[in-house]
Design a protein around this motif. Sequence first.
Motif, PDB file in Angstrom:
ATOM      1  N   PRO A   1       9.686 -38.261  -4.665  1.00 32.47           N
ATOM      2  CA  PRO A   1      10.996 -38.894  -5.035  1.00 32.47           C
ATOM      3  C   PRO A   1      10.546 -40.117  -5.980  1.00 32.47           C
ATOM      4  O   PRO A   1      11.429 -40.228  -6.925  1.00 32.47           O
ATOM      5  CB  PRO A   1      11.725 -39.058  -4.040  1.00 32.47           C
ATOM      6  N   ALA A   2       9.490 -40.709  -5.607  1.00 31.33           N
ATOM      7  CA  ALA A   2       8.948 -42.005  -6.527  1.00 31.33           C
ATOM      8  C   ALA A   2       8.446 -41.543  -7.550  1.00 31.33           C
ATOM      9  O   ALA A   2       7.782 -42.455  -8.309  1.00 31.33           O
ATOM     10  CB  ALA A   2       8.082 -42.979  -5.501  1.00 31.33           C
TER      11      ALA A   2
ATOM     12  N   LEU B   1      18.456 -32.408  -6.538  1.00 31.50           N
ATOM     13  CA  LEU B   1      19.709 -32.220  -6.495  1.00 31.50           C
ATOM     14  C   LEU B   1      20.649 -33.398  -7.304  1.00 31.50           C
ATOM     15  O   LEU B   1      20.173 -34.257  -7.976  1.00 31.50           O
ATOM     16  CB  LEU B   1      20.146 -32.425  -5.054  1.00 31.50           C
TER      17      LEU B   1
ATOM     18  N   GLY C   1       5.735 -46.321 -11.326  1.00 32.26           N
ATOM     19  CA  GLY C   1       6.569 -46.954 -12.143  1.00 32.26           C
ATOM     20  C   GLY C   1       6.485 -46.093 -13.369  1.00 32.26           C
ATOM     21  O   GLY C   1       7.575 -45.866 -14.269  1.00 32.26           O
ATOM     22  N   ARG C   2       5.403 -45.907 -13.982  1.00 25.66           N
ATOM     23  CA  ARG C   2       5.054 -45.253 -15.216  1.00 25.66           C
ATOM     24  C   ARG C   2       5.608 -43.821 -15.291  1.00 25.66           C
ATOM     25  O   ARG C   2       6.557 -43.337 -16.130  1.00 25.66           O
ATOM     26  CB  ARG C   2       3.655 -45.328 -15.653  1.00 25.66           C
TER      27      ARG C   2
ATOM     28  N   GLN D   1       7.847 -42.544 -13.136  1.00 25.38           N
ATOM     29  CA  GLN D   1       9.400 -42.757 -13.177  1.00 25.38           C
ATOM     30  C   GLN D   1      10.164 -42.868 -14.284  1.00 25.38           C
ATOM     31  O   GLN D   1      11.338 -42.300 -14.862  1.00 25.38           O
ATOM     32  CB  GLN D   1       9.836 -43.784 -12.212  1.00 25.38           C
ATOM     33  N   TYR D   2       9.741 -43.695 -15.235  1.00 30.81           N
ATOM     34  CA  TYR D   2      10.202 -44.116 -16.498  1.00 30.81           C
ATOM     35  C   TYR D   2      10.121 -42.895 -17.514  1.00 30.81           C
ATOM     36  O   TYR D   2      10.914 -42.345 -18.030  1.00 30.81           O
ATOM     37  CB  TYR D   2       9.616 -45.275 -17.105  1.00 30.81           C
TER      38      TYR D   2
ATOM     39  N   ASN E   1      12.207 -39.523 -16.330  1.00 32.77           N
ATOM     40  CA  ASN E   1      13.701 -39.952 -16.622  1.00 32.77           C
ATOM     41  C   ASN E   1      13.768 -39.487 -18.319  1.00 32.77           C
ATOM     42  O   ASN E   1      14.762 -39.114 -18.615  1.00 32.77           O
ATOM     43  CB  ASN E   1      13.940 -41.340 -16.199  1.00 32.77           C
ATOM     44  N   ARG E   2      13.113 -40.265 -19.057  1.00 32.95           N
ATOM     45  CA  ARG E   2      13.038 -39.967 -20.526  1.00 32.95           C
ATOM     46  C   ARG E   2      13.055 -38.560 -20.979  1.00 32.95           C
ATOM     47  O   ARG E   2      13.678 -38.048 -21.557  1.00 32.95           O
ATOM     48  CB  ARG E   2      11.964 -40.764 -21.455  1.00 32.95           C
TER      49      ARG E   2
ATOM     50  N   GLU F   1      16.664 -37.505 -20.219  1.00 38.37           N
ATOM     51  CA  GLU F   1      17.406 -38.091 -21.253  1.00 38.37           C
ATOM     52  C   GLU F   1      17.225 -37.554 -22.775  1.00 38.37           C
ATOM     53  O   GLU F   1      18.411 -37.333 -23.418  1.00 38.37           O
ATOM     54  CB  GLU F   1      17.533 -39.732 -21.303  1.00 38.37           C
ATOM     55  N   GLU F   2      16.143 -37.186 -23.199  1.00 39.40           N
ATOM     56  CA  GLU F   2      15.942 -36.875 -24.378  1.00 39.40           C
ATOM     57  C   GLU F   2      15.853 -35.259 -24.541  1.00 39.40           C
ATOM     58  O   GLU F   2      15.456 -34.832 -25.764  1.00 39.40           O
ATOM     59  CB  GLU F   2      14.468 -37.365 -25.014  1.00 39.40           C
TER      60      GLU F   2
ATOM     61  N   VAL G   1      23.184 -32.331 -15.603  1.00 37.95           N
ATOM     62  CA  VAL G   1      23.058 -33.469 -15.999  1.00 37.95           C
ATOM     63  C   VAL G   1      22.959 -33.496 -17.440  1.00 37.95           C
ATOM     64  O   VAL G   1      23.393 -34.289 -18.061  1.00 37.95           O
ATOM     65  CB  VAL G   1      21.657 -33.839 -15.359  1.00 37.95           C
TER      66      VAL G   1
ATOM     67  N   GLY H   1       7.347 -50.870  -9.818  1.00 37.07           N
ATOM     68  CA  GLY H   1       6.429 -50.350 -10.598  1.00 37.07           C
ATOM     69  C   GLY H   1       6.710 -51.109 -12.263  1.00 37.07           C
ATOM     70  O   GLY H   1       7.717 -50.683 -12.789  1.00 37.07           O
ATOM     71  N   GLY H   2       5.928 -52.016 -12.785  1.00 35.56           N
ATOM     72  CA  GLY H   2       6.271 -52.470 -14.234  1.00 35.56           C
ATOM     73  C   GLY H   2       7.288 -53.324 -14.205  1.00 35.56           C
ATOM     74  O   GLY H   2       7.467 -53.744 -15.451  1.00 35.56           O
ATOM     75  N   ILE H   3       8.110 -53.649 -13.262  1.00 32.00           N
ATOM     76  CA  ILE H   3       9.040 -54.798 -13.382  1.00 32.00           C
ATOM     77  C   ILE H   3       8.373 -56.441 -12.875  1.00 32.00           C
ATOM     78  O   ILE H   3       7.736 -56.504 -11.935  1.00 32.00           O
ATOM     79  CB  ILE H   3      10.156 -54.626 -12.277  1.00 32.00           C
TER      80      ILE H   3
END
Lengths: 141, 583
Positions: free
Chosen positions: B266-267, B356, B468-469, B471-472, B475-476, B479-480, B488, B581-583
């Motif tokens: 999940p991470a 889910l 972190g990488r 995850q981002y 997600n993109r 979205e893209e 979704v 990650g990355g923040i």
Amino acid sequence: MTNTHQRPLRILLAKLGMDTHTVGITIIAHALREAGMEVIFTGLKQTPEMVAAAAIQEDVDVVGISTLSAGHTRNLPKLARLLREAGAGDKLLLAGGVIPEEDRPLLEEAGVDRTFTMGSDTRDIVAYLNEWWAQQLAADA
Amino acid sequence: MKQKVSTLDPTVKDQTTRDRATKSEIEEEVARWESETRGPFVAANPERREEFLTQALKWPINPLYTPADLDALGFDYKDDVGFPGEYPYTRGTGPNGHRSGFWTMTQVTGFGSGQSWSKRARYMLDQGLSGLILEYDLATTNGYDSDDPMVEGEVGRAGMALDSLEDLEEAFDLPFDQLKYLMSVCNAPQPVNLAMIIAALEKKGVDPKDFVLHIVNGILIEYTCVGRYIYPPEHGLRLATDCIEYIIKNHPNWAPISIISAQLQPAKANPVQEIAFSLAIACAYIDATLERGFDIDTVAPYFHFVVNVDMDFFEGICKLRAFRKCWARLMRDRYGATKPEAMKIRMMTSPTTTALTLQQPLNNIGRLAIMATACSLGGAGENMTTPLHDEAHSLPAEEAIRVGAALQHIVAHETGVAETIDPLAGSYYVESLTKQMENAAFEEMDKIFDMGGALKAIETGYFQRALGREQYERNRDIEEGRRLWVGVNHLKLDEEKREINIFRLNDEMESEQVAKVRNLRARRDQALVDNALEQVREAARNGSNMMESCLAAVKAYATHGEICYAMRDVFGEYGSDSQLGGI
């Protein structure tokens, strides 16, 4: 809000309490930063008091809280109250994560300006913030 | 210096020894088919996407897999796949798949007080489940009592509130003739939690030989991505090792450690990261346990893994197969294990909750059925746990629990996928992907071992940044629109009607729990408690196993939070901002 001029929006992202689900907030942080915003992260396991103090100390425009463990009906109203009491009620307060539909009126009444639940598109969040920020800049000019 | 794990396997064959005639014949045929049959068709019917990639790893997927692909990877049936119940266990650790018995079917439950947990647990046992998972609220897993100001609003929400032995005495008001397996998920305060369960079982008169307690004891993954840590990593590792040592010596039929790869997924760990990070983390615990004087053939069989399957059917199935094989190779070649039991991975599988959606939640039942089928085809492991279709909305309602339990029975009894052993073995695609994952996982493990192992990878933030990488980027993809996700970014509804019932917690629960723990503190023998807590501090300081002092403290009704604070006095607290990650 004073001296906004054309500086980028500053946002404090925080996790309240013991909720340590961080995937969402990590994605949001990357997305907001890529959109040119200044992102500050408080770290995990914050109390509403700690977040309110950090928001004021860092002089942010927006506070964004990520909540995924059902603690939102208590800790978000408390944070909103603490910000108001500290004279920082003009900061935009956003919440995201797992927030059931029927809790939204309660949160809005308590002073949460907007909720973005799981599955929200980061581009919508960026657009919302950009629009809000443009209004602030216009009002300030 | 140890040899690279990626080159340890002496059975890897030199390509030149293969039958070149057969190989080139198939290759020639593939080329012919491309130019005569597929090529002209694709010219007239362009493909629906520019590139076909696996979902998490983003590895290119060929239009067709043939024996030539396996040859190119140096695949050898005997060495790479072998037979069920035999090294390298790719086809399963058991010799007969699911034909002698199905996997144990479990579900997560845990919220509210001990009493309400007990009530829900009985309901779940009545639905045909034979094992339970006990999750605690975030106050408990982060080492606080319910009345601590740090945890206001969290009590009993994400799991059961556990303040003292009293709470477990109530929770264990259960038919222990039906309940034979309990998994307890409480990582950072693990010795305290283990001591409480042992004391509560004693009080209930449960014979520990007739019951399996499975503690997760997974603190290193908490530092990596979950965040429910208390003490700095080196102390976390020591507490985990104390519990492993105690269980091996005192309750050898129990399970003292699980590597929850299902928390890495999940991470957004991809399958290769999942295998490599999980196994590197396992090595950190193994090395620490070996230092206590055990040998690898004794220690290795105590390690359990919990692995999620995501929606990419073949990534999920191949990950389970590669996981078994990588563990076997690692135990045999890195540690010199000699007993089969040490080389057989103990695995529990689960469809992932991250597939889910909040949108159109009934669609999740379909997703869960597909993922549960993939788990079964990948070997399922000893246990399969199904999450519930309404989890994205809130904590689960009873109807969702019933559907979740039924789902596993549908896969087991209605689909036929469990009737033969490892039915997808020999698929050119499945075997290619399994082998590629294995190779990539060993390369990643070498990278981690080169930086000093999992503890160093945590302390330097390597794991956290890598996740972190992912995850981002993942997600993109959504979205893209590179990945379509129904509800979704595909087949969205304009106005969604609420399709599910939501279980709501009683808000009074927290104040009742706060009153309860305060009441306990007022009536117990405080001198006994103070002395017990000092013994905890002393054990923390002098490096002896924490279990004895924790057992004495919980039996004196020292609270969970008090014992955790006693250890904070010695170990200190870990910085809370270390893991993003990355923040």
